[in-house]
Design an enzyme around this catalytic site. Structure first.
Site, PDB file in Angstrom:
ATOM      1  N   ALA A 494       0.847  -1.179   0.000  1.00 32.27           N
ATOM      2  CA  ALA A 494       0.000   0.000   0.000  1.00 32.27           C
ATOM      3  C   ALA A 494       0.878   1.223   0.000  1.00 32.27           C
ATOM      4  O   ALA A 494       1.651   1.448   0.914  1.00 32.27           O
ATOM      5  CB  ALA A 494      -0.912  -0.008   1.222  1.00 32.27           C
ATOM      6  N   ASP A 612       8.443  11.982  -3.577  1.00 33.77           N
ATOM      7  CA  ASP A 612       8.318  10.923  -2.571  1.00 33.77           C
ATOM      8  C   ASP A 612       9.336   9.820  -2.836  1.00 33.77           C
ATOM      9  O   ASP A 612       8.979   8.662  -3.009  1.00 33.77           O
ATOM     10  CB  ASP A 612       6.885  10.368  -2.571  1.00 33.77           C
ATOM     11  CG  ASP A 612       6.589   9.591  -1.300  1.00 33.77           C
ATOM     12  OD1 ASP A 612       7.395   9.662  -0.346  1.00 33.77           O
ATOM     13  OD2 ASP A 612       5.555   8.888  -1.259  1.00 33.77           O
TER      14      ASP A 612
END
Ligand SMILES: *[C@@H]1O[C@H](CO)[C@@H](O)[C@H](O)[C@H]1NC(C)=O
Ligand SMILES: *[C@@H]1O[C@H](CO)[C@@H](O)[C@H](O)[C@H]1NC(C)=O
Ligand SMILES: *[C@@H]1O[C@H](CO)[C@@H](O)[C@H](O)[C@H]1NC(C)=O
Ligand SMILES: *[C@@H]1O[C@H](CO)[C@@H](O)[C@H](O)[C@H]1NC(C)=O
Ligand SMILES: *[C@@H]1O[C@H](CO)[C@@H](O)[C@H](O)[C@H]1NC(C)=O
Ligand SMILES: *[C@@H]1O[C@H](CO)[C@@H](O)[C@H](O)[C@H]1NC(C)=O
Ligand SMILES: *[C@@H]1O[C@H](CO)[C@@H](O)[C@H](O)[C@H]1NC(C)=O
Ligand SMILES: *[C@@H]1O[C@H](CO)[C@@H](O)[C@H](O)[C@H]1NC(C)=O
Ligand SMILES: *[C@@H]1O[C@H](CO)[C@@H](O)[C@H](O)[C@H]1NC(C)=O
Ligand SMILES: *[C@@H]1O[C@H](CO)[C@@H](O)[C@H](O)[C@H]1NC(C)=O
Length: 838
Positions: A494, A612
């Site tokens: 996830a 990120d």
């Protein structure tokens, strides 16, 4: 009567004497005589009229010159032309001057105070000013671009023509130099090694029969250098050596009275190898056997359309082109590289690195990968580059251009005759015909083999196209993806944008399907973003295969990476066997990741800030090649949705977030560099950068690691398991650590660009000693300030997942964020421009 006869004989004698004197005076030039440019037929001859001194018309002006064959061959000249009012005077003072009509002197032999009594042009072509005892000045001592037989050319003298120059060195080397911006030696020939002598004062001679040789006191015989192709042939032929305006040095023959000249020898056989022949940025090539000059592509134009040798200029200068530099590829082309250029610009890197290193270096304007087995790559930094294109050259070159590449129309078609285009047609027809036959046969076979297979009917036309050779993303229906993931059963992980599931497509490709959450963008906007992401291809970026946009469902289908994400390997507990990455693997991952991010920042059309970067987003394929994932997603979040404001304003993961995220500053590609630096440190150390333990003196690992590194204690920072590995390249480890500390500098401007990071890791760029990443006064103690608070929070939580934001972050939530600037895209990778935080 007798006296009468006597008188007659005397007068006849006088007449003879008179005529004799007249014929003599044609060689001697008396003081106070003048030649006028307005009357070019007026000349001063040598005694047997082989040579003459006078004015030679060139275009609209006149050149004072010594010529052979009545003006057809200039063997010496005064370089500056004059107009028709000019004159050449031998002044009563003995000074030879060239003057304009208004009396101003253009050139002077500077012999006025040397007692010149006579001047003459001799039959070898030498113009001599002499006084009673010696020669004061001679044209042979001041050569221009030509040497004739019996003219001595000693070391130290120079022939010049435009920017080209020819000299003889004290060691006997013949050298051709280009002296534009800088000085480039493009031809340098020494004596034959069988000549066993140390020359003291060599002199170059062109022998009348066409042999170029060097004489020297230390040589018993002249050392022969070159023979003209017609040496010792014919009679009454003048041979001369000339440095031509095209930079080549040639021996010519001209027989008396013919008015023609023929090349009998040339120093540089391949004219395109003469540096600067086609000017700056010009590309030399051959049309049949004639060298022609052109520009690299339609991104360039000729500086002077009437003279292609003047070179080319960019239609759009690189200085006015921030962020959209691309590399134009030129196959079978090279940029000439000669000493002294060679040393600082040569590298041993592959062809793509040769291109990339130039692209990311602001000083580099072009590069050449030789591909001739030497592995050499030249990065061209000087302002002047000289190109050569030829089908026989194995090299590939790149030139930096602004914006999209506009190639030249195929020049081969133009150059080749009708015959070859007919040939091309025949080849094309035959190839197409063969292909068609093959396809028919194969199709028949397929049908024959599969007609009974139940799956055959299930093959939709779209899956037939699923080879995604075209690179366009495939659109899937939600149902299809549901089926291929068996109802989203096998969860791979996830990430910040939603869960990822394993799936198998109908063509048996294994994929990773990402179910995006919180994305309610319009269909068009979503498709546009998907197109951008899927057009971003790089070996070190995870490839987007397709997508699904149906109602509220937004899914992305990626290629499946067998080895999962990097964090599983570097942070796994020591006893998990087979999950250990050796140093070689790690360094490959380090480099691959850097290249992938470099591509995002600096190479692809719409540059992307990743925002990120962390080990979880670096995936490994079956060969442990690094592939960066999750790039380009920042823009998919709906900017109007208040819920995701925080997520978008401060995307990324604590510990990897650059300080500027929290300090309400501009977010740039340098923010990715910071995150990358942290990941790099983790790959070397096997520790999370923000871990705090007694082992690290209650300091954050990254801070502690710098202190240890600063003390020279590299081993302490390295992963324990690496320390046990026998053949770790410690130089690489040190380099990696240095780079990582540079990347995590607090000031974005102190961090290198990703391109530079690649160069530093590869050892191409120098790495200075990194300073302490942060001022030690504000760093080192948990909870010391906002930055520390945020970076000491749990690793994997993104800001999206963590509900209460730190105070500094909540103040950001109110900042106005425009959808465009929040995209995470940047226009200029080098400058800080993408203001994510308003
Ligand atoms: C030089 O020649 C000019 C005429 O051509 C003459 O007038 C002048 O007197 C001469 N000067 C000398 C010094 O002989
Ligand atoms: C003389 O004329 C030339 C061009 O014909 C010009 O370049 C030069 O400046 C002039 N000199 C003087 C002193 O007028
Ligand atoms: C004559 O002297 C001038 C000034 O000193 C100089 O510029 C020029 O080059 C000299 N001419 C020659 C032929 O040496
Ligand atoms: C002739 O020229 C030379 C220099 O070239 C000089 O040394 C000598 O004194 C000159 N002779 C006369 C008579 O002016
Ligand atoms: C002129 O003189 C030169 C040098 O002495 C000689 O080589 C050449 O053959 C002569 N030419 C004629 C036509 O006499
Ligand atoms: C010499 O080279 C420079 C550039 O390096 C150029 O500007 C100049 O025009 C060149 N001169 C000639 C005569 O070609
Ligand atoms: C002289 O030329 C030879 C090539 O013939 C070259 O190898 C050598 O380096 C040259 N020497 C100098 C001093 O340039
Ligand atoms: C040097 O000269 C000898 C004969 O004089 C010749 O055989 C040899 O090929 C020459 N070497 C080079 C490099 O030109
Ligand atoms: C060159 O000459 C020297 C003496 O003049 C001699 O000692 C040496 O052997 C010679 N070298 C070659 C290669 O002939
Ligand atoms: C090549 O040469 C031919 C004639 O030899 C000429 O017609 C043609 O225009 C040339 N092509 C280029 C590109 O200069």
């Amino acid at each position: 009567m007798i006296t009468h006869i006597f008188e007659m004989i005397r007068s006849v004698n006088l007449l003879f004497l008179f005529f004799f004197l007249i014929s003599l005076s044609s060689a001697e030039i008396s003081l106070n005589s003048t030649l006028y440019a307005s009357n070019p037929s007026q000349t001063w001859f040598s005694s047997n009229k082989t040579f003459s001194l006078g004015f030679v018309p060139i275009s609209s002006s006149f050149l004072a010159a010594i010529t052979y064959n009545g003006g057809s061959v200039v063997v010496w000249s005064i370089r500056t032309p004059v107009d028709s009012s000019g004159s050449l005077r031998l002044l009563p003072t003995g000074d030879l001057i060239l003057a304009h009509g208004n009396g101003s002197t253009v050139w002077s032999s500077n012999t006025s105070s040397m007692g010149v009594t006579s001047a003459s042009l001799d039959d070898t072509g030498n113009l001599i000013l002499g006084n009673a005892s010696s020669t004061v000045w001679s044209s042979f001592d001041y050569p221009t671009d030509t040497i004739v037989p019996s003219q001595k050319f000693p070391a130290g003298k120079e022939l010049t023509n435009g920017n080209y120059s020819f000299t003889l060195s004290n060691l006997g080397n013949l050298t051709l130099l280009w002296k534009g911006s800088g000085s480039i030696t493009y031809w340098n020939q020494g004596l034959n090694s069988s000549v066993n002598a140390t020359l003291t004062s060599p002199i170059l001679n062109l022998q009348p029969i066409g042999i170029l040789s060097i004489s020297d006191p230390s040589l018993s015989d002249d050392a022969v250098l070159y023979y003209s192709s017609d040496y010792a042939e014919g009679s009454d032929i003048l041979r001369f050596l000339r440095l031509d305006s095209d930079g080549n040095l040639r021996i010519y023959s001209s027989s008396r009275g013919s008015g023609t000249t023929d090349v009998r020898w040339a120093a540089v056989l391949d004219q395109c190898r003469v540096f600067g022949y086609c000017g700056d940025l010009g590309i030399c090539s051959y049309n049949n056997s004639n060298p022609i000059c052109g520009c690299p592509s339609q991104n360039f134009e000729l500086i002077d359309p009437s003279d292609s040798r003047k070179g080319c200029k960019r239609k759009m200068e690189m200085a006015n082109c921030p962020g959209s530099a691309t590399m134009l590829q030129l196959d079978h082309a090279l940029f000439l590289t000669y000493p002294p250029e060679l040393s600082s610009e040569v590298f041993f890197v592959g062809i793509s690195a040769c291109r990339l290193n130039c692209l990311v270096s602001s000083s580099c304007i072009a590069s050449t990968s030789l591909s001739d087995g030497t592995g050499l790559c030249y990065l061209k930094t000087p302002e002047f580059i000289s190109g050569y294109e030829n089908p026989s050259l194995p090299s590939t070159s790149y030139v930096k251009v602004c914006g999209p590449v506009v190639p030249n129309p195929s020049s081969l078609e133009g150059a080749q005759g009708k015959g070859s285009s007919l040939y091309a047609w025949v080849v094309a027809v035959v190839v197409l015909g063969t292909l068609l036959c093959l396809i028919l046969v194969e199709g028949g076979l397929w049908y024959w083999c599969l007609r009974k297979s139940p799956r055959f009917g299930g093959f939709s036309s779209r899956y037939a196209l699923l080879e995604y050779a075209s690179g366009a993303p495939v659109q899937f229906t939600y149902k299809e993806l549901q089926r291929s993931t068996k109802g989203f059963k096998e969860k791979l992980g996830a990430g910040g944008f939603g869960a990822v599931y394993r799936g198998v497509l109908a063509n048996r490709t294994i994929v990773a399907v990402k179910q995006l959450e919180g994305i309610e963008q319009g269909e068009r906007q979503f498709r546009m973003e998907v197109a951008t992401i899927s057009s971003t291809h790089h070996l070190n970026l995870v490839r987007l295969i397709g997508f699904c946009s149906e109602g509220r469902h937004r899914l992305l289908v990626y290629e499946f990476m067998k080895n999962g994400s990097l964090d599983n390997f570097i942070f796994s507990s020591e006893d998990v066997l087979g999950k250990f990455l050796n140093w070689e693997n790690r360094f490959n991952i380090v480099l691959g990741t850097a290249r992938g991010i470099t591509y995002l920042h600096e190479e692809c059309r719409d540059c992307i800030i990743h925002c990120d970067i962390k080990p979880e987003n670096i995936l490994l394929d079956e060969n442990f090649n690094a592939k960066v994932s999750d790039f380009g997603l920042a823009k998919l979040i709906n900017p109007k949705d208040q819920r995701y404001r925080t997520l978008k304003s401060v995307r990324g993961t604590r510990g990897y977030l650059a300080p500027e995220w929290l300090a309400n500053l501009l977010i740039t590609s340098k923010s990715d560099v910071y995150s990358y630096g942290m990941v790099l440190l983790e790959i070397v150390s096997g520790k999370r950068n923000f871990d705090v333990s007694s082992e690290t003196n209650q300091k954050k690992f990254s801070v502690w690691a710098y202190e240890e590194f600063d003390k020279g204690n590299i081993e302490a920072v390295m992963d324990k398991r690496l320390r046990e590995q026998p053949d770790v390249d410690m130089a690489q480890v040190v380099r990696a650590l240095q780079v990582s500390f540079w990347c995590i500098q607090e000031q974005p401007s102190h961090r290198p660009t990703m391109g530079k990071v690649v160069q530093m890791l590869e050892g191409i760029a120098e790495i200075g000693k990194p300073p302490a990443p942060r001022a030690l006064t504000t760093e080192g103690f948990v909870g010391g300030n906002n930055i520390n608070i945020s970076s000491s929070v749990s690793a994997l939580s993104t800001f999206a997942a963590s509900a209460p934001a730190p105070s500094s972050v909540s103040s950001l939530q109110t900042a106005e964020v425009s959808p465009l600037t929040s995209s995470g895209r940047i226009k200029n990778p080098e400058n800080a421009t993408a203001s994510l935080l308003g």
